[in-house]
Design a protein around this motif. Structure first.
Motif, PDB file in Angstrom:
ATOM      1  N   THR A 521      81.619 125.388   9.850  1.00  0.00           N
ATOM      2  CA  THR A 521      82.515 125.469   8.498  1.00  0.00           C
ATOM      3  C   THR A 521      83.620 124.571   8.401  1.00  0.00           C
ATOM      4  O   THR A 521      84.038 123.759   9.097  1.00  0.00           O
ATOM      5  CB  THR A 521      82.982 127.021   8.496  1.00  0.00           C
ATOM      6  OG1 THR A 521      84.202 126.795   9.444  1.00  0.00           O
ATOM      7  CG2 THR A 521      82.198 127.919   9.005  1.00  0.00           C
ATOM      8  N   GLU A 522      83.617 124.346   6.989  1.00  0.00           N
ATOM      9  CA  GLU A 522      84.717 123.373   6.514  1.00  0.00           C
ATOM     10  C   GLU A 522      86.118 123.772   7.178  1.00  0.00           C
ATOM     11  O   GLU A 522      86.775 122.682   7.770  1.00  0.00           O
ATOM     12  CB  GLU A 522      84.861 123.292   5.034  1.00  0.00           C
ATOM     13  CG  GLU A 522      85.801 122.045   4.521  1.00  0.00           C
ATOM     14  CD  GLU A 522      85.710 121.916   3.031  1.00  0.00           C
ATOM     15  OE1 GLU A 522      86.796 121.317   2.572  1.00  0.00           O
ATOM     16  OE2 GLU A 522      84.744 122.364   2.399  1.00  0.00           O
ATOM     17  N   GLU A 523      86.571 124.757   7.123  1.00  0.00           N
ATOM     18  CA  GLU A 523      87.861 125.347   7.757  1.00  0.00           C
ATOM     19  C   GLU A 523      87.623 124.984   9.193  1.00  0.00           C
ATOM     20  O   GLU A 523      88.637 124.587   9.889  1.00  0.00           O
ATOM     21  CB  GLU A 523      87.901 126.780   7.383  1.00  0.00           C
ATOM     22  CG  GLU A 523      89.253 127.365   7.888  1.00  0.00           C
ATOM     23  CD  GLU A 523      89.300 128.788   7.731  1.00  0.00           C
ATOM     24  OE1 GLU A 523      90.464 129.328   7.677  1.00  0.00           O
ATOM     25  OE2 GLU A 523      88.354 129.549   7.372  1.00  0.00           O
ATOM     26  N   GLY A 524      86.696 125.321   9.710  1.00  0.00           N
ATOM     27  CA  GLY A 524      86.660 125.109  11.337  1.00  0.00           C
ATOM     28  C   GLY A 524      86.876 123.816  11.753  1.00  0.00           C
ATOM     29  O   GLY A 524      87.451 123.520  12.694  1.00  0.00           O
ATOM     30  N   ARG A 525      85.998 122.880  10.986  1.00  0.00           N
ATOM     31  CA  ARG A 525      86.036 121.517  11.188  1.00  0.00           C
ATOM     32  C   ARG A 525      87.651 121.056  11.181  1.00  0.00           C
ATOM     33  O   ARG A 525      88.205 119.928  11.700  1.00  0.00           O
ATOM     34  CB  ARG A 525      85.271 120.771  10.444  1.00  0.00           C
ATOM     35  CG  ARG A 525      83.745 121.002  10.540  1.00  0.00           C
ATOM     36  CD  ARG A 525      82.673 119.929  10.090  1.00  0.00           C
ATOM     37  NE  ARG A 525      82.752 120.038   8.634  1.00  0.00           N
ATOM     38  CZ  ARG A 525      81.942 120.943   7.739  1.00  0.00           C
ATOM     39  NH1 ARG A 525      81.136 121.618   8.500  1.00  0.00           N
ATOM     40  NH2 ARG A 525      82.105 121.057   6.739  1.00  0.00           N
TER      41      ARG A 525
END
Length: 636
Positions: A521-525
């Protein structure tokens, strides 16, 4: 007068003897002892220990652990190549003869999954030969090495077997970080039985079946904070509480040799202790507790349970092995692991509980140097444990003794995410790598300064694995707090850490993602990038020593090398040691000694403590390559 310097070799060289194990019939004793400078297995009749002879002939990394098979004469041990953790399983006869490789497969990681008193001529092995991600179960005949597939693994974390060496239950990890216990569905497959939510998965797990395979013993934190011990009827699912503690999660279970019913359990908050569940073992626990041997644990037991080997140690006494006769109620010293340290100026360790800024109890351990008796603040080393899903404990700690002897106060912290202290505490570390987990370390350092323990201008941070990551975080997030740091096999980039985990960690990947952040996910990255000290390398302002094993399968050497490259690009000095024949840590004593020689002189240069000089032969006897910063280390 300051205490005499304890030689590094006495602390980090090979033990004189270690790992004592009784044969199932109690007639023989086996242990690890150096042979030609390398740890190997020795065997002797129990009544004639002086007749010991070596039965393995390793000349590389040494044997680190072993066990007896129930056939009474086979000894089993694991060995990898250069720390790559692709372990082979070897068997050697206690009467002598060559060791035989039961898993002679290239690039395969094997482990012993089970033995049985009922089927003594074979053992269960887990082997990831078919699919590197998952271990299939094989039966191995000890005499011939013949392997027979017992259970193909469709994606499980492991199996629980009965005394027929038949898998009865399986453990599966969910993509959300949960875990499940499964049982056969009667049609050749497996069906879901017990579910642990992501919140409970790190603190709950199956232990073992009873001898009839009708009851499962379970460590379970559902509906509570501290994991308790339960029994579950396999047929009906009826569950009954056996034991619980408000101090900490229940730990090791001592089971009856015939029925496998729990007789006692361990619990550890500040100190390790056994608690009896059955009068049959209470007298033994009381007897051993009354002996002046320190904290103890059982190393091995005979099949009739009449004899135990007991390992005992205290903060100022390294491990000693004893033979305990339960019938005679007698205790006989077998050997000291490090007899050179008898009478050495070892320093006492003190448990302390420090409050974090948000109210958590941080169980910590403090060891003070002899110079602290002058009541002045001391240079201090914050020594951070790995994992992070592990914990520091009270007792003999070679690193604490080494550093205290060199003139430093030493503080170790069970920061949030450390295990054994309840599910709320371990789960409080999720998404807090490099933030609140680091805050806990800072809060402990501030406590030491306020207490007059630490000289605020002379504090180092060091550790291995997660402790190495914490070192890099500490030096980049708090560039003025520490005078220097030592990182051993620590990750610098959480994105590449997750991307390069060993294939056989696949079943545990979800729990790692749950803790760090999801790279899908973008948030996780963004979270992984934010918490990676690599991307804050330009903030590092104090001396750093990095040590890495070239073959590390968990934290690849690229984790060290990309940090070194980032620092060099910013013209920030760094010293980098690479060990070509090591993995996740330093197993060969020659390598351990060279690392500690360099590290203690690095600390002395930047904190002002004492050091044994680095001897040229210490470096030449090891495989160390000084990749960067030789001038910073001033080595011979």
């Amino acid at each position: 007068m300051p205490d005499q310097l304890i030689p590094r070799a006495h602390l980090f060289g090979n033990p004189a003897k270690a790992g004592t194990r009784l044969s199932p019939d109690g007639r023989r004793l086996a242990w690890l002892q150096p042979d030609a400078g390398v740890l190997n297995i020795f065997v002797a009749p129990l009544d004639r220990l002086e007749d010991a002879r070596v039965v393995t002939h390793d000349r590389k990394r040494g044997v680190r652990d072993f066990s007896w098979a129930y056939d009474g004469h086979s000894l089993l041990y694991m060995q990898d190549e250069g720390g790559d953790e692709n372990f082979h399983i070897y068997v050697v006869d206690s009467e002598g003869g060559p060791a035989r490789d039961l898993t002679p497969f290239e690039g395969v990681a094997a482990r012993v999954s089970g033995t049985s008193r009922k089927i003594r001529d074979r053992i269960l092995l887990s082997i990831n030969r078919r699919d590197k991600r998952f271990h299939d179960l094989y039966s191995a005949i000890l005499a011939t090495g013949e392997l027979t597939l017992v259970q193909e693994n469709p994606g499980f974390a492991g199996f629980i077997h009965d005394d027929d060496l038949t898998p009865r239950l399986a453990l599966r990890r969910g993509k959300d970080g949960s875990s499940e216990i499964l049982r056969p569905d009667g049609a050749g497959g497996w069906s879901q039985w017990i579910i642990f939510s992501p919140e409970d998965a790190r603190t709950s797990s199956p232990l073992h079946l009873d001898a009839s395979a009708k009851t499962l013993f379970l460590r379970d934190s559902r509906g509570r904070d501290k994991a308790a011990l339960f029994r579950v009827d396999v047929a009906t699912g009826e569950t009954r509480l056996i034991a619980e503690s408000d101090k900490a999660d229940l730990g090791h279970v001592i089971a009856d040799r015939d029925t496998y019913e729990p007789l006692a359990y361990s619990v550890e908050r500040e100190r390790f202790e056994y608690v009896a569940l059955d009068d049959r073992i209470k007298a033994d626990i009381d007897f051993l507790n009354a002996r002046d041997i320190g904290d103890w644990s059982i190393g091995s037991r005979t099949e009739d349970d009449s004899l135990w080997t007991v390992s005992a140690q205290s903060d100022t006494s390294p491990a000693a092995s004893y033979l305990y006769d339960r019938r005679a109620k007698s205790l006989r010293l077998l050997h000291h692991a490090r007899p050179q340290l008898i009478g050495a100026p070892l320093r006492p360790m003190r448990p302390v509980t420090i409050k974090s800024r948000d109210g958590l109890d941080l169980i910590c351990y403090l060891t003070l140097p002899q110079t602290a008796e002058a009541k002045a603040p001391q240079p201090m080393v914050l020594y951070v444990h790995g994992g992070p899903w592990g914990r520091d404990s009270f007792g003999y700690n070679a690193a604490h003794q080494w550093l205290a002897n060199r003139g430093y106060a030493v503080l170790s912290v069970n920061f949030r995410a450390s295990t054994g202290l309840g599910k709320a505490f371990v789960n409080a570390g999720d998404h807090e790598w490099g933030r609140r987990m680091d805050d806990d370390l800072l809060d402990a350092v501030d406590w030491a300064i306020r207490q007059g323990v630490a000289d605020m201008s002379r504090i180092a941070i060091m550790g291995g694995s997660y402790g190495g990551y914490a070192t890099l975080v500490g030096l980049t997030r708090n560039p003025q707090r520490y005078a220097c740091g030592v990182d051993v096999v620590g990750p610098s980039n959480l994105e590449t850490l997750i991307a390069t985990i060993p294939p056989y960690w696949e079943s545990a990947r979800a729990q790692l993602v749950k803790a760090l952040g999801d790279p899908a996910t973008e948030e996780g990255r963004a979270l992984l990038r934010e918490r990676s000290p690599l991307h804050a390398a330009d903030r590092l302002a104090k001396p750093l020593l990095i040590a890495q094993g070239a073959n590390d399968p968990r934290v690849k050497k690229a984790e060290a090398e990309q940090m070194v490259a980032a620092l060099e690009a910013k013209k920030i000095p760094v010293a980098y040691l690479l060990y070509p024949d090591e993995g996740h840590g330093f197993a060969r004593p020659e390598n351990a000694l060279s690392y500690h020689a360099v590290a203690e002189n690095f600390l002395a240069r930047h904190l002002g403590g004492r050091a044994e000089p680095v001897r040229a032969e210490e470096l030449s006897a090891s495989s160390v390559k000084i990749e960067k910063g030789a001038s910073e280390l001033a080595l011979p």
